[in-house]
Design an enzyme around this catalytic site. Structure first.
Site, mmCIF file in Angstrom:
data_model
loop_
_atom_site.group_PDB
_atom_site.id
_atom_site.type_symbol
_atom_site.label_atom_id
_atom_site.label_comp_id
_atom_site.label_asym_id
_atom_site.label_seq_id
_atom_site.Cartn_x
_atom_site.Cartn_y
_atom_site.Cartn_z
ATOM 1 N N HIS A 72 -36.753 -3.569 -23.706
ATOM 2 C CA HIS A 72 -35.824 -3.593 -24.830
ATOM 3 C C HIS A 72 -36.605 -3.804 -26.130
ATOM 4 C CE1 HIS A 72 -36.227 -7.882 -23.581
ATOM 5 N NE2 HIS A 72 -36.386 -8.032 -24.882
ATOM 6 N N ASP A 131 -42.933 -7.662 -19.169
ATOM 7 C CA ASP A 131 -41.708 -8.452 -19.163
ATOM 8 C C ASP A 131 -40.587 -7.652 -18.496
ATOM 9 O OD1 ASP A 131 -40.086 -10.743 -20.134
ATOM 10 O OD2 ASP A 131 -39.124 -9.204 -21.355
ATOM 11 N N GLU A 146 -43.479 -9.076 -14.198
ATOM 12 C CA GLU A 146 -42.400 -10.032 -13.925
ATOM 13 C C GLU A 146 -41.399 -9.319 -13.026
ATOM 14 O OE1 GLU A 146 -39.222 -12.920 -16.244
ATOM 15 O OE2 GLU A 146 -39.753 -10.985 -17.129
#
Length: 542
Positions: free
Chosen positions: A103, A199, A239
């Protein structure tokens, strides 16, 4: 060239905004990290993981990126980052930075351009719908966000956001977005970073495959190849909170992630700690497929987010919460705890050191969160996960030595009350106490760095016939290592039943035992409650 450096590394995680404020504006910065590289290296770490320092509105600890190629002025400038990378390299510290692909901030130029015009080339950078699909993923933050879709008045469409509504999801199936990501990677590679933490890796893969995870995994192959042909020593750390049987998908055949954050082991550790029983952790280890030769797990006790207990059974989750956070204000997102390590273990140094011994014993690379090595605690007056994001406690001077700014200018309040207040818990005090948590963790870290058997060898669990003992053996090129940790408060007598072992030489222990140094394999020897003993092994065949 050491292309497998990450398999024998110890990573220290720093929240850029909370570590040290060099210019006294109340916010931690890159120059502040630079000033304390010697502390990080002295602790025993040889890799540094930085949370985001990019241009950001800072509504989500910097994970809401406004520009991946610009250092936020709050944290410094690009020259500061170059100096940090240069000095870190001279000191033998690799630097891993966040690669936030899932994002952007809603303030990012791409999103602002996308909103204005359906025909904008940036419109396809994000995921839009005239009507949200009926069946989509639940939001990552239940109780905070109601849906992963929000209406944008300017765009006159809904946009998707797995996380907060001001963090719109990128369309990772769009070739133009991948080109932009390549530009970001190449920029930071040229400046000298040694790795990227991806992430929300499992979510971004799903987006890359338009909902099909298997199809989206190709993005990891692409990213691995992109960094490998330019800087072969660069790593991708993902992650990935998925069931362990899916880990192999993310490693691939040495052609996807180099390292994977093992949420399954993290949850199992805390279940074992709560039960004082190593068996849940042993089972979790057994459930994980062996990583390929050039890949490994990354393990941690606590990080910058919540202690996520999703995946445990309801009864198991209740047991962990009852032990480590029964109070309602410690709970978060209906799945975990917003607490730091020390307070979960009631500030008992022996218990905390026991947990670190388990961490350092696990196959894979250990990660230490800043402040946990001295026993900092959370601030529950702060919202959501910010409870575990507080200024580093350096000494007893103004603002814990974090900043000389006025208290109301600090990015977060320092801990001034309770057993973990900065006048009692700080680096300076810990450094002069011989048996402080800092010294215990540092001794483990430095000893662990010399144990190549863990990063390069094979492991097997040793059944000590006592549930409270976590015992693991590593073998590599004729050398062997045995690490034993007692998860209970009861002292136990240990007897090995390994006929090939002739002698044990003690590497490290929670205290100097009466019978230490050289032990015969036939000797019975004690391990204290919450104690640990690490040995090298000599064999009869030698």
């Amino acid at each position: 060239m050491n292309s497998d450096w990450y398999k024998n590394a110890i990573i220290y995680q720093v929240d850029t905004a909370y570590f040290f404020d060099a210019n006294n504006d109340g916010i931690g910065d890159i120059s502040g990290i630079l000033k304390h590289l010697d502390y990080i290296r002295g602790l025993g770490a040889n890799a540094l993981w930085l949370t985001p320092f990019y241009l950001t509105p800072f509504r989500d600890d910097g994970y809401d990126v406004k520009d991946h190629l610009t250092v936020d002025p709050r944290f410094g400038d690009i020259a500061d980052m170059v100096m940090l990378l240069e000095q870190a390299e001279e000191m033998g510290l690799r630097v891993i930075i966040e690669l936030i692909l899932q994002h952007t901030s809603s303030e990012h130029r791409w999103f602002q351009e996308a909103r204005k015009d359906r025909h904008s080339p940036y419109r396809d950078y994000y995921i839009w719908a005239d009507e949200p699909p009926e069946n989509d993923d639940p939001p990552m933050f239940p109780g905070v966000e109601k849906s992963v879709w929000s209406w944008d008045e300017t765009a006159q469409q809904y946009y998707r956001h797995m996380f907060y509504h001001d963090e719109p999801d990128l369309n990772l199936a769009c070739p133009a977005v991948i080109n932009e990501i390549e530009r970001v990677i190449l920029y930071w590679l040229r400046l000298g970073v040694s790795g990227f933490r991806l992430d929300a890796a499992s979510h971004l893969i799903k987006q890359a495959g338009k909902g099909d995870v298997k199809k989206g995994l190709g993005l990891l192959n692409h990213l691995r190849n992109f960094v490998a042909v330019r800087h072969p020593e660069t790593i991708l750390l993902g992650e990935v909170d998925v069931p362990p049987q899916q880990y192999s998908d993310y490693f691939g055949d040495n052609d996807r992630l180099h390292m994977l954050l093992s949420f399954s082991l993290n949850k199992a550790m805390f279940l074992s700690f709560a039960h004082k029983d190593a068996r849940p952790l042993v089972k979790a280890l057994d459930d994980i497929p062996t990583p390929p030769a050039r890949a490994c797990l990354a393990n941690w006790l606590r990080n910058h987010d919540e202690l996520d207990l999703a995946g445990l059974s309801p009864a198991e989750r209740r047991d962990v919460i009852k032990e480590f956070g029964p109070e309602q204000d410690t709970h978060i997102y209906q799945r975990g705890l917003r607490r730091r390590l020390a307070s979960m273990f009631e500030n008992d140094t022996a218990k905390i050191a026991m947990a670190y011994s388990v961490l350092f014993s696990l196959p894979g690379t250990p990660i230490i969160r800043y402040g946990d090595e001295i026993g900092m605690s959370e601030n529950l007056s702060l919202n959501e996960r910010n409870a575990v994001r507080t200024p580093m406690q350096w000494d007893t001077t103004r603002n814990a030595g974090f900043s000389q700014a006025e208290r109301d200018k600090l990015i977060a309040p320092v801990m001034v009350r309770g057993p973990n207040r900065y006048r009692l818990v700080n680096v300076s005090k810990s450094q002069i106490q011989n048996h402080s948590l800092l010294h215990l963790v540092s001794n483990m870290a430095r000893t662990r760095l010399g144990c190549k058997e863990i990063g390069s060898g094979t492991h097997k669990i040793i059944d000590m016939k006592m549930p409270s003992l976590f015992a693991i053996r590593y073998d590599y090129d004729g050398d062997a290592l045995l690490m034993i940790t007692n998860l209970s408060d009861k002292k136990v007598q240990v007897e090995l039943n390994e006929p090939e072992i002739m002698m044990l030489t003690e590497l490290l222990a929670d205290e100097e035992y009466a019978k230490s140094g050289l032990l015969k394999a036939t000797d019975r020897f004690p391990v204290n409650g919450y104690g640990y003993r690490w040995f090298t092994l000599k064999f009869t065949r030698e």
